[in-house]
Design a protein around this motif. Structure first.
Motif, PDB file in Angstrom:
ATOM      1  N   ALA A  55       3.124  -7.155  -8.947  1.00  0.00           N
ATOM      2  CA  ALA A  55       1.761  -7.015  -8.436  1.00  0.00           C
ATOM      3  C   ALA A  55       0.956  -6.123  -9.370  1.00  0.00           C
ATOM      4  O   ALA A  55       1.444  -5.079  -9.814  1.00  0.00           O
ATOM      5  N   VAL A  57      -2.140  -3.965  -9.095  1.00  0.00           N
ATOM      6  CA  VAL A  57      -2.968  -3.390  -8.039  1.00  0.00           C
ATOM      7  C   VAL A  57      -4.184  -2.706  -8.644  1.00  0.00           C
ATOM      8  O   VAL A  57      -4.062  -1.916  -9.591  1.00  0.00           O
ATOM      9  N   PRO A  68       6.450  -5.673  -4.139  1.00  0.00           N
ATOM     10  CA  PRO A  68       6.687  -5.706  -2.693  1.00  0.00           C
ATOM     11  C   PRO A  68       8.072  -5.200  -2.321  1.00  0.00           C
ATOM     12  O   PRO A  68       8.298  -4.801  -1.177  1.00  0.00           O
ATOM     13  N   SER A 340      -6.382 -10.586  -1.675  1.00  0.00           N
ATOM     14  CA  SER A 340      -5.049 -10.317  -1.155  1.00  0.00           C
ATOM     15  C   SER A 340      -4.018 -11.146  -1.909  1.00  0.00           C
ATOM     16  O   SER A 340      -4.245 -12.312  -2.229  1.00  0.00           O
ATOM     17  N   GLY A 341      -2.883 -10.518  -2.207  1.00  0.00           N
ATOM     18  CA  GLY A 341      -1.838 -11.208  -2.953  1.00  0.00           C
ATOM     19  C   GLY A 341      -2.054 -11.199  -4.437  1.00  0.00           C
ATOM     20  O   GLY A 341      -1.219 -11.696  -5.189  1.00  0.00           O
ATOM     21  N   THR A 344      -4.387  -6.438  -4.315  1.00  0.00           N
ATOM     22  CA  THR A 344      -4.156  -5.457  -3.255  1.00  0.00           C
ATOM     23  C   THR A 344      -2.716  -4.967  -3.271  1.00  0.00           C
ATOM     24  O   THR A 344      -1.831  -5.628  -3.814  1.00  0.00           O
ATOM     25  N   PRO A 346       1.064  -4.484  -2.468  1.00  0.00           N
ATOM     26  CA  PRO A 346       2.015  -5.422  -1.852  1.00  0.00           C
ATOM     27  C   PRO A 346       2.843  -4.732  -0.774  1.00  0.00           C
ATOM     28  O   PRO A 346       4.043  -4.488  -0.956  1.00  0.00           O
ATOM     29  N   ASP A 347       2.208  -4.440   0.344  1.00  0.00           N
ATOM     30  CA  ASP A 347       2.887  -3.616   1.338  1.00  0.00           C
ATOM     31  C   ASP A 347       3.077  -4.274   2.688  1.00  0.00           C
ATOM     32  O   ASP A 347       3.490  -3.621   3.647  1.00  0.00           O
ATOM     33  N   THR A 350       1.369 -10.115   4.852  1.00  0.00           N
ATOM     34  CA  THR A 350       0.116 -10.798   4.506  1.00  0.00           C
ATOM     35  C   THR A 350       0.015 -10.961   2.996  1.00  0.00           C
ATOM     36  O   THR A 350      -0.399 -12.015   2.494  1.00  0.00           O
ATOM     37  N   TRP A 351       0.396  -9.915   2.273  1.00  0.00           N
ATOM     38  CA  TRP A 351       0.393  -9.997   0.803  1.00  0.00           C
ATOM     39  C   TRP A 351       1.357 -11.078   0.329  1.00  0.00           C
ATOM     40  O   TRP A 351       1.044 -11.850  -0.576  1.00  0.00           O
ATOM     41  N   ARG A 355       0.391 -14.266  -1.822  1.00  0.00           N
ATOM     42  CA  ARG A 355       0.969 -14.465  -3.155  1.00  0.00           C
ATOM     43  C   ARG A 355       1.535 -15.879  -3.289  1.00  0.00           C
ATOM     44  O   ARG A 355       1.423 -16.509  -4.350  1.00  0.00           O
TER      45      ARG A 355
END
Length: 406
Positions: A55, A57, A68, A340-341, A344, A346-347, A350-351, A355
């Motif tokens: 990711a 960010v 993630p 998103s993905g 943002t 990766p927590d 939803t991420w 992705r």
């Protein structure tokens, strides 16, 4: 009454099937298609794995990498499925050992053989280094934060470590082709005992495992080339023994469950390789050996074989440019806002779901990179009337000779 014109989609599908049949027909019956299938699966596994766990960010004006796996460690099994480098080294050891023996039988010198092996491996690197030298300079001149430029360049050039190790093992093939895999495995074991068990080991000691760790599957590939791993028993021993050892090391010896590096983690199984990564690789090699017959049967289908042949012709291009494709997608989408993905942290799940939606976009960006840079890996564009490299590469000697005199 005039018949309706053929549907363009139907014409395209017919052309693809005809091309696949030509590649299938031109491939020598003696070629072990399972090797090509394993190499393609290993490369695509690494690419997909990186796309799933890497990711970029956005943090104010800067970009930094995250994963993630850091906030959702229960996703570690994703790394088990897509960390497939051991399979690539297994195939590499097999092909290099057999190729060197064949070259010696033809009277080819070691230098000629090695140059042929490494030239195609490193030709695509020049394009990658050139583009990112220009890109890094442009970013710095435009005022981009040094941290962001460092993050991007490090990610783009991260595949090069693999090529350096693979090239070194290839060069050492005449020396290590008959080495028992237990010797480098013993080196990894003792290095880890000193690093994690006894303590006080210097930091550089772990990097001994970069060579020793990947030498284990490479020498297994050499043993396979010599015909020592043909039975299914060898596959089962490697798979079961490697899986059990890895489970024990993770459960009781404190090794990370993730088989890839996680930013911020105290210990990485891959940077440098640990004993757990090597035993996991043994399990993967065992599984690869067990799947040989099924892969050979699957590669009997012309479409499947043509796809695998195409991936193999562009393996280094795909591998070298897949991180650039991810970053290009991230940069292109940034002006539209934080997605998103993509931008943002990766927590959460939803991420992960977002992705998965972005993966086809990464693939499209990689296809663009492949179109632009594949010529660095493959031969120059063929002249009219000459057979395709895809067909030529898999043709029987008699077929090639005939095509040259056609």
């Amino acid at each position: 009454m005039r018949e309706p014109a053929p549907n363009p989609v139907h014409r395209a599908l017919t052309g693809i099937r005809q091309g696949a049949r030509r590649v299938d027909t031109a491939t020598p019956a003696s070629r072990d298609r399972a090797l090509d299938a394993l190499r393609a699966l290993a490369i695509l596994g690494v690419v997909l794995g990186h796309w799933l766990v890497t990711a970029l960010v956005v943090d104010g004006d800067t970009l930094h990498t995250s994963s993630p796996l850091g906030s959702m460690p229960w996703l570690a099994p994703v790394s088990w499925a897509f960390q497939t480098l051991a399979v690539f080294f297994l195939v590499g050891g097999h092909v290099a050992t057999r190729g060197h023996a064949s070259a010696r039988a033809r009277g080819t010198t070691y230098g000629q053989w090695l140059y042929g092996r490494l030239s195609r491996l490193f030709r695509p690197v020049a394009a990658l280094l050139g583009l990112w030298a220009v890109a890094a300079a442009a970013l710095l001149l435009s005022g981009a934060p040094l941290e962001t430029v460092h993050t991007l360049v490090k990610l783009a050039l991260s595949p090069l470590w693999f090529l350096v190790v693979f090239a070194a093992l290839t060069a050492a093939t005449p020396l290590v082709a008959r080495l028992n895999p237990m010797w480098p495995l013993a080196v990894v074991l003792h290095v880890d005992l000193w690093r994690f068990g006894l303590g006080g080991a210097p930091d550089w000691l772990g990097w001994v495992n970069v060579a020793a760790g990947w030498l284990v599957p490479y020498t297994l590939g050499a043993a396979w080339a010599r015909g020592e791993l043909e039975g299914r028993r060898a596959g089962w021993v490697l798979f079961a023994g490697g899986a059990a050892a890895t489970a024990g090391l993770v459960a009781w010896a404190g090794y990370p469950a993730s088989m890839v590096g996680v930013p911020g983690a105290a210990v990485s199984n891959l940077d440098p390789p640990t004993l757990a990564a090597v035993t996991f690789g043994l399990a993967q090699c065992g599984l690869a050996l067990l799947l040989r017959d099924r892969l050979r049967r699957a590669m009997g289908r012309p479409l499947a074989w043509a796809a695998v042949a195409l991936v193999n012709l562009s393996a280094m291009t795909i591998f070298l440019w897949h991180q650039t494709a991810l970053m290009a997608t991230t940069a292109t989408a940034l002006p539209t806002g934080r997605r998103s993905g993509l931008h943002t942290p990766p927590d959460d799940l939803t991420w992960v779901a977002a992705r998965l939606v972005w993966l086809p976009v990464f693939a499209l960006a990689l296809a663009v990179c492949w179109t632009a840079f594949r010529s660095f890996e493959q031969s120059p564009r063929r002249r009219a009337g000459r057979p395709s490299r895809l067909v030529h590469r898999h043709a029987r000697p008699a077929d090639v000779k005939a095509s040259r005199h056609a």
